[in-house]
Design an enzyme around this catalytic site. Structure first.
Site, PDB file in Angstrom:
ATOM      1  N   LEU A 104       0.884  -1.296   0.060  1.00 15.11           N
ATOM      2  CA  LEU A 104       0.152   0.133  -0.136  1.00 15.11           C
ATOM      3  C   LEU A 104       0.762   1.155  -0.059  1.00 15.11           C
ATOM      4  CD1 LEU A 104      -2.791   1.490   0.451  1.00 15.11           C
ATOM      5  CD2 LEU A 104      -2.537   1.293   2.998  1.00 15.11           C
ATOM      6  N   HIS A 105       0.620   1.959  -1.006  1.00 14.66           N
ATOM      7  CA  HIS A 105       1.241   3.437  -1.015  1.00 14.66           C
ATOM      8  C   HIS A 105       0.673   4.330  -0.022  1.00 14.66           C
ATOM      9  CE1 HIS A 105       4.197   2.598  -4.088  1.00 14.66           C
ATOM     10  NE2 HIS A 105       3.690   1.779  -4.801  1.00 14.66           N
ATOM     11  N   CYS A 106       1.044   4.979   0.615  1.00 14.70           N
ATOM     12  CA  CYS A 106       0.520   6.003   1.602  1.00 14.70           C
ATOM     13  C   CYS A 106       1.506   7.200   1.497  1.00 14.70           C
ATOM     14  CB  CYS A 106       0.922   5.509   3.234  1.00 14.70           C
ATOM     15  SG  CYS A 106       0.240   3.844   3.552  1.00 14.70           S
TER      16      CYS A 106
END
Length: 152
Positions: A104-106
């Site tokens: 997951l890119h945050c």
């Protein structure tokens, strides 16, 4: 670990076999800074279990719970480290993913440099999928809906 002769770098990070500084570590996931950040803050949240891509996830409680937990961890980290900024959370879909381990890119915006926002723009089935949209796809059907499908 991924198949083939070289081990998955994210599996190595998840098992603490690298010098990567972990921002978060629990029984399901770890989080760390992206080595090539595209925004003011850019963190990755990965499952400890090797799951290659979003395409390996299914509409079931376990997958929904995992992605929901990944999103909660990412939100907690960005709220702590970059309060009062705009966030974007999501996953690259094949063939746009760079590492075959679900991550997951945050992102706490702005994008740096600005042109990198293109990599994190939803482009249909091969682009970036926002975490909320993935969760809607993974949400298990309720017993009432299953019964309606069975009756038709």
């Amino acid at each position: 670990m991924a198949g083939g002769s070289s081990p998955c770098i994210f599996c190595q990070i998840a098992s603490s076999s690298t010098s990567t500084t972990l921002l978060h570590n629990d029984e399901k996931v770890v989080a760390f800074q992206d080595i090539n950040p595209s925004a003011f803050r850019h963190y990755l949240v990965i499952p400890k279990q090797h799951i290659p891509t979003v395409r390996n996830l299914q509409r079931r409680a376990d997958d929904y719970s995992l992605v929901s937990h990944m999103l909660n961890v990412g939100q907690m980290l960005l709220n702590r480290d970059a309060p009062q900024t705009v966030y974007r959370f999501g996953f690259h879909q094949p063939p746009m993913n760079s590492v075959n381990h679900l991550h997951l890119h945050c992102l706490a915006l702005p994008f740096i440099p600005r042109w990198r926002q293109i990599k994190y723009t939803p482009l249909g089935p091969v682009g970036f999928i926002e975490a909320d949209k993935l969760l809607k796809k993974l949400k298990p059907l309720t017993p009432n809906l299953i019964q309606q499908f069975d009756d038709s």
